[in-house]
Design a protein around this motif. Structure first.
Motif, PDB file in Angstrom:
ATOM      1  N   ILE A  82      39.545 -13.983 -33.922  1.00 47.48           N
ATOM      2  CA  ILE A  82      40.197 -13.914 -32.613  1.00 47.48           C
ATOM      3  C   ILE A  82      41.542 -13.193 -32.682  1.00 47.48           C
ATOM      4  O   ILE A  82      41.953 -12.537 -31.736  1.00 47.48           O
ATOM      5  N   GLN A  83      42.172 -13.275 -33.861  1.00 48.11           N
ATOM      6  CA  GLN A  83      43.519 -12.697 -33.963  1.00 48.11           C
ATOM      7  C   GLN A  83      43.546 -11.204 -33.703  1.00 48.11           C
ATOM      8  O   GLN A  83      44.550 -10.664 -33.262  1.00 48.11           O
ATOM      9  N   CYS A  84      42.459 -10.520 -34.037  1.00 46.98           N
ATOM     10  CA  CYS A  84      42.400  -9.098 -33.723  1.00 46.98           C
ATOM     11  C   CYS A  84      41.418  -8.812 -32.593  1.00 46.98           C
ATOM     12  O   CYS A  84      41.729  -8.105 -31.637  1.00 46.98           O
ATOM     13  N   HIS A  85      40.189  -9.390 -32.758  1.00 52.80           N
ATOM     14  CA  HIS A  85      39.149  -9.056 -31.780  1.00 52.80           C
ATOM     15  C   HIS A  85      39.435  -9.689 -30.426  1.00 52.80           C
ATOM     16  O   HIS A  85      38.819  -9.329 -29.427  1.00 52.80           O
ATOM     17  N   GLY A  86      40.360 -10.638 -30.410  1.00 54.26           N
ATOM     18  CA  GLY A  86      40.705 -11.251 -29.133  1.00 54.26           C
ATOM     19  C   GLY A  86      42.001 -10.702 -28.560  1.00 54.26           C
ATOM     20  O   GLY A  86      42.432 -11.122 -27.495  1.00 54.26           O
ATOM     21  N   THR A  87      42.639  -9.791 -29.288  1.00 53.60           N
ATOM     22  CA  THR A  87      43.944  -9.310 -28.820  1.00 53.60           C
ATOM     23  C   THR A  87      43.966  -7.815 -28.584  1.00 53.60           C
ATOM     24  O   THR A  87      45.003  -7.274 -28.207  1.00 53.60           O
ATOM     25  N   GLY A  88      42.859  -7.150 -28.861  1.00 52.42           N
ATOM     26  CA  GLY A  88      42.842  -5.704 -28.664  1.00 52.42           C
ATOM     27  C   GLY A  88      43.232  -4.930 -29.905  1.00 52.42           C
ATOM     28  O   GLY A  88      43.129  -3.709 -29.958  1.00 52.42           O
ATOM     29  N   LYS A  89      43.665  -5.623 -30.933  1.00 52.41           N
ATOM     30  CA  LYS A  89      43.955  -4.945 -32.193  1.00 52.41           C
ATOM     31  C   LYS A  89      42.657  -4.432 -32.818  1.00 52.41           C
ATOM     32  O   LYS A  89      42.637  -3.411 -33.498  1.00 52.41           O
ATOM     33  N   GLY A  90      41.619  -5.222 -32.591  1.00 49.02           N
ATOM     34  CA  GLY A  90      40.284  -4.786 -33.022  1.00 49.02           C
ATOM     35  C   GLY A  90      39.397  -4.692 -31.799  1.00 49.02           C
ATOM     36  O   GLY A  90      39.768  -5.179 -30.722  1.00 49.02           O
ATOM     37  N   PRO A  91      38.239  -4.064 -31.935  1.00 48.19           N
ATOM     38  CA  PRO A  91      37.344  -3.912 -30.778  1.00 48.19           C
ATOM     39  C   PRO A  91      36.883  -5.259 -30.234  1.00 48.19           C
ATOM     40  O   PRO A  91      36.657  -6.194 -30.994  1.00 48.19           O
TER      41      PRO A  91
ATOM     42  N   ALA B  93      38.425  -4.225 -22.482  1.00 44.06           N
ATOM     43  CA  ALA B  93      38.504  -2.842 -22.962  1.00 44.06           C
ATOM     44  C   ALA B  93      39.570  -2.712 -24.045  1.00 44.06           C
ATOM     45  O   ALA B  93      40.536  -3.458 -24.079  1.00 44.06           O
ATOM     46  N   LYS B  94      39.356  -1.757 -24.918  1.00 48.76           N
ATOM     47  CA  LYS B  94      40.401  -1.496 -25.898  1.00 48.76           C
ATOM     48  C   LYS B  94      41.551  -0.795 -25.170  1.00 48.76           C
ATOM     49  O   LYS B  94      41.346  -0.007 -24.253  1.00 48.76           O
ATOM     50  N   ASN B  95      42.777  -1.092 -25.540  1.00 53.87           N
ATOM     51  CA  ASN B  95      43.903  -0.574 -24.767  1.00 53.87           C
ATOM     52  C   ASN B  95      44.322   0.836 -25.174  1.00 53.87           C
ATOM     53  O   ASN B  95      45.234   1.398 -24.611  1.00 53.87           O
ATOM     54  N   GLY B  96      43.629   1.379 -26.140  1.00 49.63           N
ATOM     55  CA  GLY B  96      43.869   2.789 -26.467  1.00 49.63           C
ATOM     56  C   GLY B  96      45.190   3.039 -27.163  1.00 49.63           C
ATOM     57  O   GLY B  96      45.543   4.181 -27.418  1.00 49.63           O
ATOM     58  N   ALA B  97      45.929   1.968 -27.455  1.00 52.37           N
ATOM     59  CA  ALA B  97      47.246   2.156 -28.064  1.00 52.37           C
ATOM     60  C   ALA B  97      47.145   2.635 -29.508  1.00 52.37           C
ATOM     61  O   ALA B  97      47.928   3.456 -29.959  1.00 52.37           O
ATOM     62  N   SER B  98      46.151   2.108 -30.193  1.00 55.98           N
ATOM     63  CA  SER B  98      46.080   2.427 -31.614  1.00 55.98           C
ATOM     64  C   SER B  98      45.486   3.811 -31.840  1.00 55.98           C
ATOM     65  O   SER B  98      44.444   4.148 -31.297  1.00 55.98           O
TER      66      SER B  98
END
Lengths: 550, 331, 225
Positions: free
Chosen positions: B233-242, B323-328
């Motif tokens: 959840i730390q990445c996949h739930g925050t947009g850091k990961g897909p 959606a992914k936020n496109g920041a990375s």
């Protein structure tokens, strides 16, 4: 060539004659021989030894399966037994038996040559074979191996703690023996034929061995490299086949069966050749449709390289691959059917004598037919899913291997025994033995078809009690089969010393090997024959000019 | 083809929708086998007796061959095997294509037992309870060597391979208890690796399910828990990961240019070797879970991701932003 | 063929083995035997090459990474060395056919030197370097970048294929040394069969390298999927 001291060994009343058996004496004269006939004997002794070992393993397996919980040994031991049985029977008995014993003995004589093309290489093949056999025995003595003869990864490469490396090395080494034998045979058949011995005058046994040799040289290197990879993976833990290390276990199956299925035809093709000889000799007829029978051997050898995927219908390979391999496998039925029907047609209006070799031949045709037709069940993709890895498969390939290959070998051994030893075996005993083997065989493996249809899987040390009745039946049949194999061992050995002299041609058969003395002289023919007619020219004048049939 | 069981008493019972089709082909091939074997044996015996050698120097007439006859016994077997081939292939395709509405059951083979997970959360060992008349698709994998899941009464089997998913499906059509076996030799206790399929009426099945201690939590719910406990959840739930929403069965663009379909095998690979399956547009920071996660837990996560394909946020779990936020913009 | 004249000479000198009728038969049999042996060798390497092909397809990116670790320069140099050795071997066979003993020995020695040079570059330069770099699977493998298990797989195939090839080279060098000794004793006067079949073997080993070089060094990842 005769030496003074050997004269004393010939019986009084018999004219003394020098032949390949008495030309030299002593263990060295055998172990360093380059005479193809003596090398055949070396192989005969060593393969028979392995047959006994493999047979003993089978005996213990059948005894164990009398009880659902395993009557005799623990599953771990049972697994070693069937691995030993499979590996020994395939690599150290069936594959070499007909080519290296009968083939070695007969190829030069049938084509009218003094020896094979490379006699030293021939002896080297035997030493490699012995090395491989010793390696496997060492593996067995040091604790055995329990992977099945197929060595499937990752069980063999990572999980089992039995002696995989020595077993794989044994298979690796044995491959080179077969390669050199195949190479020798092909060159011999190409380059050493007597004047007038054209391709279409060759006996069908030669055609069959030629096809077998092609498989030897093309399939054996692949198993050698596969086994080498397996050994490397096991020693260095490099992920070639183990998915945990990055490899692909199904690739191993592809490589193994690319060799493995042609190997199966290595086992049966030479016996198909033997049967053609027997049918012709004991019906005194040229084999019906000679060209069709000859080319069917090649068709089988060729298709054998395109069918390996039928061992993997349930392994998750693509269904299109499955369907392709199914079609190719079905195609093997056609050349096989051609052979069977042509043999039957040869009997028609022949002069059929039911001597022991012919009994084996007729038994072979029947059992090979059943074995071949049940192969179609397994080639039908949808039906194979049901029968794959059950006792149905075990029954099917034993009908081909034991009912086919060994029957053919036994028939050939009886047929050419007088040529090899110069002595006749007791015919009545031989007929009784052939009958016992036929009955015992069917009682052993017939019930296994039913076990398979009931769902009993292969390689089970223990099984649900509902399968017990048929297993007991099968084990009982195996004991009859064992008696059947014991009998020839006794009377054939007996005949070497006490059998009546055979004379050059006891069966009244055609073929160059019958034109020379029994046992043959060192260089097979006193004068190299000139061939003027086709094979199996019954009803004509003798085929050979200028050979002295003493 | 009910009569088959009575007609051939030793035949394994037919208890699936495809079993009669398989048995029909079996019967056809048996008929062919019996016919030709009998033909060969009879001809052989008749010829051997009729044309037996009557005098030692008898020489029979010589016949060299006959092309029409050769063609006959080439063409007739060719036609027969062609029929077998087409029939067998049709069955094979039927058996390879599970119905779309099949219920997934997850099976892990390991030396020497079968661990079975139901989507509702029930877990069992060497027993498989299923409702009658409903298509079941088993997703197979192995934790160690190659096994093979075989149910003779259903006429199906499939290898269970390590590091790979295979499937086998069936619709049991008779209530009862049918043995299953491991059919691929897998080591010392290969022959102990067997159990039973218990085919039950829907109602009894429901009762059975309810009685299972593990049934409280379904596989997706179990996966949702792992989503948190493994820290996905730390990445996949925050947009850091897909995000996992809508991931199932979608096309994924990998950083190396490959485009793959997000199926069970992809998800499994990604969990175990994340760097090999690095998704384009996200930082390459996911650690491997090799050795930390069991095959069963991966199945739970797959079931969870599958459940996110349609209904967002089951079991009240905080759903990652879609959606992914496109920041990375990592390589 | 120009062999008929030779035949008589060989027979006189007892060079025809007893199982053969004449020297021509012996020559043809030996030749065919070597060709069949080479057919076996093709399948022997073939098992490895087929596996390499399948894995290259499956793990394309890992194999590309692995391929970049190899030295195209030294591989290319070795290719040139081997092609030259094929030329000198062919010249040696021709010298044997023409019974030019001096030329034969010179060319055989050249071939041997090139063979040893190849092995020196292979083991001393390449393998040594790769071992130190931590690229030797199962022995010293320290690469931990992306796709590590499959890069290791590639390196395994590299070592297996080049190792098997080098083994054949070593056997070939042994054969060359034997031929040089026999040539020095003038054993190939009007009897060139052994030189010719050794030549076949040598060319085969060269051709194997011609396949290995692009497959391992060049095609790794420089061209499309």
């Amino acid at each position: 060539m005769g030496t003074g001291n050997s004269i004393a060994l010939s019986k009084p009343g018999e004219e003394y004659r020098v032949h390949y058996l008495n030309a030299k004496y002593g263990i060295k004269s055998w172990l360093l021989t380059t005479d193809h006939k003596r090398i055949a004997w070396l192989y005969f002794i060593s393969t028979s030894f392995f047959f006994v070992i493999g047979g003993l393993a089978a005996t213990f397996m059948r005894l164990n399966l009398v009880s659902p919980q395993g009557a005799l040994v623990q599953p771990a031991t049972y697994n070693k037994l069937f691995t030993m049985h499979g590996t020994i029977m395939i690599f150290f008995f069936l594959a070499p038996a007909v080519p290296t014993v009968l083939g070695n003995f007969l190829i030069p004589m049938m084509i009218g040559a003094r020896d094979v093309a490379f006699p030293k290489l021939n002896l080297l093949s035997w030493y490699i074979f012995i090395t491989a056999g010793a390696t496997f025995l060492w593996c067995a003595i040091s604790g055995g191996v329990a992977t099945g003869w197929t060595f499937y990864t990752p069980l063999s490469s990572t999980y089992t703690n039995t002696h995989v490396i020595s077993a794989a090395m044994a298979v690796f080494i044995s491959g080179f023996s077969s390669i050199l034998t195949g190479l020798n045979f092909i060159v011999t058949i190409h380059k050493m034929r007597a004047p007038g011995m054209t391709w279409f005058r060759l006996p069908l046994f030669i055609w069959a061995l030629y096809a077998t040799s092609i498989i030897f040289i093309l399939a054996m290197p692949v198993i050698a490299i596969t086994m080498a990879l397996l050994v490397v993976e096991r020693i260095f833990h490099v992920g070639i086949f183990d998915p945990a290390l990055g490899g692909d276990p199904v690739l191993f199956q592809h490589l193994f069966w690319f060799f493995g299925h042609p190997e199966v035809y290595i086992l049966i093709l030479p016996s198909l050749g033997v049967i053609s000889e027997l049918i012709a000799a004991f019906s005194r007829r040229r084999v019906f449709g000679y060209e069709f029978v000859a080319f069917s051997s090649f068709a089988i050898a060729f298709i054998s390289f395109l069918v390996w995927g039928h061992h993997m219908f349930v392994s998750g390979q693509s269904i299109y691959a499955g369907i392709f391999f199914s079609a190719m496998t079905m195609a093997v039925a056609i050349p096989s059917a051609v052979k069977v029907f042509n043999w039957i047609a040869t009997l028609y209006k022949g002069s059929v004598a039911l001597d022991a070799p012919m009994l084996y031949a007729l038994g072979f045709i029947g059992l090979f037919t059943i074995g071949g037709l049940t192969g179609l069940y397994l080639a039908s993709t949808g039906l194979d899913i049901f029968l794959h890895d059950t006792y149905f498969v075990v029954a099917h390939f034993h009908y081909i291997m034991v009912g086919g290959a060994i029957m053919g070998y036994m028939g050939g051994l009886h047929y050419w025994w007088p040529k090899m030893t110069g002595k006749r075996y007791p015919e009545h005993w031989a007929r009784v033995a052939a009958l016992i083997i036929f009955i015992g065989f069917n009682l052993t493996f017939g019930p296994q078809f039913i076990l398979g249809v009931e769902g009993m899987p292969r390689r089970y040390a223990t099984y649900p009690p509902k399968f017990q009745f048929l297993n007991i039946m099968s084990s009982a049949g195996a004991s009859i089969l064992a008696v059947g194999y014991l009998l020839p061992a006794i009377y054939l050995l007996w005949s070497i010393k006490y059998g009546p002299a055979a004379g050059p041609n006891p069966w009244g058969a055609k073929g160059l090997e019958w034109t020379t003395a029994s046992p043959p002289p060192v260089h097979n023919f006193d004068v190299i024959p000139i061939v003027t007619e086709e094979a199996y020219a019954y009803g004509h004048e003798p085929a050979v000019v200028g050979s002295a049939a003493s | 083809m009910l009569w088959l069981a009575t007609f051939i008493p030793f035949f394994a019972r037919e208890a699936s929708s495809v079993a009669p089709n398989v048995d029909a082909l079996f019967l056809f091939e048996t008929a062919v086998t019996v016919f030709f074997s009998a033909l060969i044996f009879i001809l052989m015996i008749v010829f051997a007796v009729k044309y037996r050698r009557r005098s030692p120097d008898e020489v029979p007439v010589q016949i060299h061959g006959n092309i029409p006859m050769e063609l006959t016994w080439i063409i007739i077997p060719a036609i027969i095997v062609a029929v077998m081939f087409v029939w067998g292939a049709k069955l094979y395709i039927l058996l390879a294509r599970p119905p779309r509405d099949a219920v997934h059951v997850y099976i892990v083979g390991k030396q020497w037992m079968w661990k079975i997970q139901h989507p509702e959360g029930a877990e069992e060992i060497d027993m498989l309870h299923i409702p009658v008349g409903e298509p079941i698709e088993c997703i197979l994998t192995s934790q160690d060597v190659i096994h093979d899941f075989s149910v003779p009464a259903f006429r199906v089997k499939k290898d269970a391979l390590p590091d790979r998913y295979t499937t086998v499906w069936f619709t049991a059509d008779k209530v009862g208890r049918y043995p299953f076996y491991c059919d691929q030799y897998c080591g010392t206790f290969h022959s102990h690796m067997r159990g039973f399929v218990e085919v039950m009426r829907r109602s009894s099945y429901e009762t059975w399910l309810a009685g299972q201690s593990t049934s409280g939590v379904s596989m997706p719910a179990e996966g949702a828990k792992l989503y948190q406990s493994f820290g996905c959840i730390q990445c996949h739930g925050t947009g850091k990961g897909p995000s996992w929403v809508g991931l199932w069965d979608s096309k994924v663009h990998l950083a190396n240019g490959q485009v793959v379909v997000a199926d069970g095998a992809y998800i499994r690979n990604h969990i175990l070797d994340p760097r090999d399956w690095h998704v384009e547009g996200y930082p390459n920071i996911m650690p491997t879970f090799q050795g930390q996660i069991t095959e069963e837990q991966i199945f739970d996560l797959i079931a969870y991701i599958k459940s996110l394909a349609t209904t967002p946020g089951p079991q009240g779990v905080a759903v990652p932003p879609p959606a992914k936020n496109g920041a990375s913009t990592t390589p | 063929m120009a062999n008929e004249q030779v035949t008589v000479a060989e027979e006189h000198r007892g060079l025809v083995k007893e199982q053969f009728d004449d020297s021509l038969q012996q020559y043809q049999a030996s030749n065919l035997g070597m060709w069949l042996f080479l057919a076996t060798e093709v399948l022997f390497f073939g098992g490895l090459l087929a596996s390499l092909t399948i894995y290259r397809y499956q793990y394309f990116h890992a194999f590309a990474i692995g391929s970049h670790f190899l030295s195209v320069f030294w591989g290319g140099t070795n290719t040139a060395v081997l092609i030259c050795s094929s030329l000198t071997m062919a010249l040696a066979v021709r010298a044997a056919q023409l019974s030019k003993r001096k030329d034969l020995i010179v060319f055989l020695v050249f071939t041997l030197c090139l063979g040893i040079l190849f092995l020196f570059i292979k083991f001393g330069e390449e393998w040594h370097h790769e071992y130190l770099e931590g690229l030797a699977p199962g022995v010293n493998f320290t690469y931990h970048g992306p796709h590590a298990p499959h890069v290791e797989l590639f390196m395994f195939f590299y070592f297996a294929l080049t190792g098997l090839h080098a083994l054949h080279m070593i056997v070939g060098c042994g054969i060359l040394i034997t031929l040089i000794i026999l040539a020095a004793r003038n054993r190939f006067k009007e009897h060139f069969t052994p030189v010719e079949i050794a030549g076949l073997y040598w060319h085969f080993v060269d051709i194997v390298w011609i396949f290995l070089y692009p497959l391992l060094y060049l095609l790794g990842g420089r061209f499309g999927h």
